[in-house]
Design an enzyme around this catalytic site. Structure first.
Site, PDB file in Angstrom:
ATOM      1  N   SER A   1      38.346  41.436  39.334  1.00 58.44           N
ATOM      2  CA  SER A   1      36.949  41.068  39.145  1.00 58.44           C
ATOM      3  C   SER A   1      36.118  41.651  40.275  1.00 58.44           C
ATOM      4  O   SER A   1      36.609  41.876  41.381  1.00 58.44           O
ATOM      5  CB  SER A   1      36.789  39.546  39.136  1.00 58.44           C
ATOM      6  OG  SER A   1      37.064  39.020  40.433  1.00 58.44           O
ATOM      7  N   ASP A   2      34.846  41.905  39.987  1.00 57.50           N
ATOM      8  CA  ASP A   2      33.920  42.158  41.079  1.00 57.50           C
ATOM      9  C   ASP A   2      33.733  40.851  41.831  1.00 57.50           C
ATOM     10  O   ASP A   2      34.019  39.767  41.323  1.00 57.50           O
ATOM     11  CB  ASP A   2      32.593  42.693  40.552  1.00 57.50           C
ATOM     12  CG  ASP A   2      31.829  43.513  41.594  1.00 57.50           C
ATOM     13  OD1 ASP A   2      32.152  43.391  42.797  1.00 57.50           O
ATOM     14  OD2 ASP A   2      30.915  44.249  41.214  1.00 57.50           O
ATOM     15  N   TRP A   3      33.223  40.949  43.036  1.00 61.94           N
ATOM     16  CA  TRP A   3      33.174  39.792  43.936  1.00 61.94           C
ATOM     17  C   TRP A   3      32.333  38.658  43.342  1.00 61.94           C
ATOM     18  O   TRP A   3      31.169  38.831  43.002  1.00 61.94           O
ATOM     19  CB  TRP A   3      32.629  40.219  45.296  1.00 61.94           C
ATOM     20  CG  TRP A   3      33.688  40.572  46.291  1.00 61.94           C
ATOM     21  CD1 TRP A   3      33.822  40.063  47.541  1.00 61.94           C
ATOM     22  CD2 TRP A   3      34.777  41.505  46.151  1.00 61.94           C
ATOM     23  NE1 TRP A   3      34.926  40.605  48.177  1.00 61.94           N
ATOM     24  CE2 TRP A   3      35.523  41.492  47.351  1.00 61.94           C
ATOM     25  CE3 TRP A   3      35.209  42.341  45.117  1.00 61.94           C
ATOM     26  CZ2 TRP A   3      36.657  42.282  47.558  1.00 61.94           C
ATOM     27  CZ3 TRP A   3      36.329  43.124  45.313  1.00 61.94           C
ATOM     28  CH2 TRP A   3      37.050  43.090  46.511  1.00 61.94           C
TER      29      TRP A   3
END
Length: 846
Positions: free
Chosen positions: A281-283
């Site tokens: 996932s992106d942050w």
């Protein structure tokens, strides 16, 4: 020149000419427009079935089979929001992985190179430089002890000229993006660093991208053919290049968040494209625990929930609990862990890979050892390892060869060292407070070398244009202002060099009322730059305009003024902004950059869906890709609108002649690719829920507040295990959930898709000769595909499919260039057959 071959026409273009042209479950979603649907696709395909990854998977299986439940869940998640580190399995020698931005250099540390941005690299149209930049970036990431390079960026593709992060990618075309990304990945991973292609997918606008307590992230509504032929294309090439990781985007696609979109992750990426690495996932973009695991997410970064304040996670200890109570099948967790470990083995990181020698939280030698903790002991966290080597030379070469000469009336360029020069504009000089004065470069003060946000690096120094010009012409007059000053009337031979900019970046920051995207400035130069050019043109007979920009601008207010003799797009040059520019300005080299996007005469030359940003709406913002395949030059060609400067355009100080063009059929083509092979064997593990004791906190362990752990208290673990052992349903699985592995779609079967898609269909050769008399120069040869009339598909007029750049050719010197067109290059995606089709082919052959 246009050559017809079989079912396609091939258009060859060389310089200087170019073709025209928080958490939420998987539950009810906001309605999307009719015709757009995120279909369920389960289960997650197991990794390990492709020969290219078999050795890494064999090693990974041997290691993962020894892991406890808590060790497996620990390595699938970050350990807290102030870190880019995953959990470890120290008992077995599997370390924390250090995941680090940015796509243009090692972020948040010192003694590194701030390379030119992706858009600048794309503007070189030079495959050798794209690869070399990847090698150098990989060496620096390895030298700093990182494991994962969070790049390259191919999403956004550049659909919207106002999009905030377009500059991180390589240009507004899927093939330009794809080839640059693949070469970057190759260069980085040859250094033993896992590359991460991002952001998957449809992240074409910054504003309203993120899910929050009050509103879902916007939904990019993309039809199947457009997805395959435009936005997925670079990701497929990245997978074909062996990329080790893919990062999902913040937004939704067709109503389903990218971090838990089972169709995109399981169906497209892992099954059709055969991706064998890990999906992260992106942050802070993970919005469900069980749902995202079932949908194919393998790693949650940085581990926290959307509001990272209290040390809470949707995975870590919760994933442990979900496996014990039967909500997440152990089979899924085993695959998650195996994919992560396999990527580690594939890059050889089990053999003498350095550990991190820097901290992203401080530039001091000593700092907090546990930066997320309320109280932390201190110790040495930075060792100040210098990894720059001689990479400044490469950075300068990329910046130099990207400079794009759009106009040169009367041959005013190159300048001579005897020229009388006045320089205007604050962009000519580095930020007086220092090149790194603004955190994450979230300001536009001084020379613009990169955009803002997470995709930046700290400058080790900054060679600015005015310093480089003064080294050539000490008597230059410099007016460090964006307002035209009161000056004496210049002589007719005096030359004004005017510097203007346009900036953008990540939505995490707002700069001069631009919320990441260029929503305030639009396509105008910042700080009154257009007016500065006009005023200089009213005073001087010869004006040269230098533009540092994240993307296209509207130039109409001054481009045709008779005094504006020359225009250079220097893009985002990174640390080597000065000498790279003066090498071109003063004729040490001919400019050889070409536009990686089109420059229109008006923003309205594009349809509203791509010309404008989506604004606020109650509920989920709907961004529907109603233009389909027609973005950038494809759109202009369809509407028969001539741009001010075409995609691929770029002038030189010399001229080139193309002769002896030949085309050779290489591989006979069938209507669709040959049948894919069956999937190979994948790792097998016991499927019984492990004992609760594998999840217990170690006796006497003292947790550090706000750090994330995969263990549970014994009472919690025992309670979860009792539910799982009893077989009591704990989680309502999504509609369409299956447990049996699928054979895979016909379009798949290899790294990036059916292996036959990369068979060379035609090989094109052409002789390029420097036809000028005075200057050496490099030519960019671009191959475009054009389908003949009567093609039973709606197809763009022309589409870029390959490019090559010559060496610097002296006057009269020639070079033969070879371009290759693959089966995929001459195919279209058929939404009914769900396969790539070569139009006009009725049987075997062409």
């Amino acid at each position: 020149m246009v050559y017809r071959a079989g079912a396609v026409w091939l258009s060859l273009v060389a310089s200087p000419f170019a073709s025209f042209s928080l958490a939420r479950s998987v539950g009810p979603r906001d309605a999307v427009p009719e015709g757009y649907h995120a279909a369920p696709y389960y289960p997650t395909p197991h990794g390990g079935w492709l020969p290219s990854w078999s050795d890494a998977y064999a090693k990974a299986q041997a290691l993962v089979s020894q892991m406890t439940l808590a060790e497996k869940t620990n390595i699938t998640s970050g350990v807290g929001y102030l870190m880019g580190n995953s959990g470890s399995a120290d008992r077995l020698g599997f370390p924390q992985l250090c995941l680090q931005d940015s796509a243009l250099g090692v972020a948040s540390t010192d003694n590194v190179t701030a390379f030119p941005a992706g858009i600048t690299t794309g503007a070189t149209w030079d495959k050798a430089l794209m690869y070399a930049r990847g090698v150098a970036i990989g060496k620096e990431f390895r030298g700093k002890g990182t494991n994962v390079y969070l790049g390259p960026t191919v999403g956004p593709l550049g659909r919207k000229p106002l999009g905030g992060r377009n500059w991180e990618g390589f240009g507004a075309d899927p093939v330009l993006q794809a080839k640059a990304a693949a070469l970057t990945i190759q260069g980085v991973q040859e250094q033993g660093i896992i590359a991460t292609v991002k952001h998957y997918i449809g992240n074409e606008q910054e504003m309203y991208r993120m899910y929050n307590l009050f509103q879902p992230g916007y939904s990019s509504n993309i039809d199947d053919r457009t997805l395959h032929e435009l936005y997925l294309w670079p990701f497929a090439e990245a997978v074909h290049a062996g990329v080790g990781a893919v990062m999902t985007a913040y937004n939704a696609v067709n109503g389903s968040a990218c971090s838990q979109n089972s169709y995109l992750i399981n169906g497209i990426l892992k099954d059709e494209l055969g991706f064998q690495g890990m999906v992260m996932s992106d942050w802070l973009s993970q919005i469900s625990g069980v749902g995202s695991a079932l949908a194919g997410l393998d790693m949650n970064m940085p581990g926290d929930t959307n509001i990272p304040l209290l040390g809470l996670s949707l995975w870590q200890y919760e994933l442990t609990r979900s496996v014990l109570n039967g909500s997440v099948p152990l089979d899924r967790l085993n695959d998650m862990a195996t994919r992560i470990v396999a990527a580690w083995y594939k890059m050889g990181q089990d053999k003498d890979h350095p550990r991190p020698n820097f901290s992203s939280n401080t530039h001091d030698k000593d700092g907090p050892l546990y930066p997320a903790a309320l109280f932390s002991p201190t110790g040495q966290v930075n060792w100040f390892v210098n990894v720059q080597d001689d990479h400044y030379l490469l950075a300068r070469q990329v910046a130099q060869d990207a400079i794009t000469l759009l106009k040169n009336d009367g041959g005013v360029l190159p300048l001579s060292n005897a020229s009388k020069i006045s320089v205007f504009g604050t962009d000519a000089q580095v930020n007086p407070a220092g090149p790194n004065a603004c955190a994450s470069r979230a300001c536009n003060i001084g020379t613009l070398g990169m955009g803002w946000g997470s995709g930046v690096a700290d400058y080790p120094y900054f060679d600015d244009p005015i310093s480089a010009i003064k080294r050539r012409v000490p008597s230059v007059k410099f007016y460090n202002t964006d307002s035209f000053p009161a000056i004496d009337t210049p002589s007719s031979d005096e030359i004004a060099v005017v510097f203007v900019t346009s900036d953008s970046g990540e939505n995490s920051f707002t700069v001069e009322n631009n919320h990441g995207d260029r929503d305030s400035s639009k396509l105008a130069a910042w700080h009154g730059g257009d007016q500065l050019v006009q005023q200089a043109a009213a005073k001087f007979s010869n004006v040269v305009v230098v533009i540092h920009t994240v993307g296209p601008l509207i130039l109409e207010s001054w481009i045709d003024l008779p005094s504006v003799k020359a225009v250079l797009f220097a893009h985002l040059p990174g640390q080597e902004a000065g000498e790279s520019l003066t090498n071109v300005l003063f004729g040490d080299v001919s400019p050889s950059g070409h536009l990686p996007y089109s420059i229109t005469k008006a923003a309205t030359d594009y349809p509203d869906s791509i010309a404008n940003l989506k604004g606020f709406a109650l509920g989920q913002v709907q961004d529907t890709y109603s233009e389909g395949l027609y973005i950038d030059y494809r759109s202009l060609n369809k509407q028969a609108i001539k741009p001010r400067f075409a995609f691929g355009h770029g002038l030189s100080y010399t001229t080139f002649a193309l002769t002896n063009a030949t085309i050779r059929a290489v591989t006979p083509l069938s209507l669709v690719p040959p049948a894919r092979p069956a999937k190979g064997a994948t790792p097998s593990y016991p499927s019984t829920i492990p004992p609760a004791s594998e999840a217990y906190y170690p006796p006497g362990f003292s947790p550090i507040w706000r750090y994330l752990y995969s263990w549970l208290q014994p009472s919690e673990a025992d309670a979860a295990y009792a539910i799982g052992a009893a077989g009591t349903p704990k989680y309502a699985y999504p509609d369409g959930y299956l447990t049996v592995q699928r054979p895979g779609p016909a379009a798949g079967g290899g790294d990036g898709g059916n292996a036959a898609l990369w068979d060379v269909a035609w090989e094109v050769t052409v002789t390029v000769r420097n036809a000028g008399a005075s200057f050496a120069g490099k030519a960019s040869v671009q191959a475009y595909v054009q389908y003949p009339p009567g093609t039973p598909y709606d197809v763009p007029v022309v589409q870029l499919r390959d490019f090559e750049k010559t060496a610097a050719l002296r006057p009269g010197e020639s070079e033969t260039v070879t371009l290759r067109l693959t089966r995929k290059d001459v195919s279209v995606w058929d939404v009914e057959l769900q396969n790539w089709v070569v139009p006009g082919v009725k049987g075997d052959g062409v």
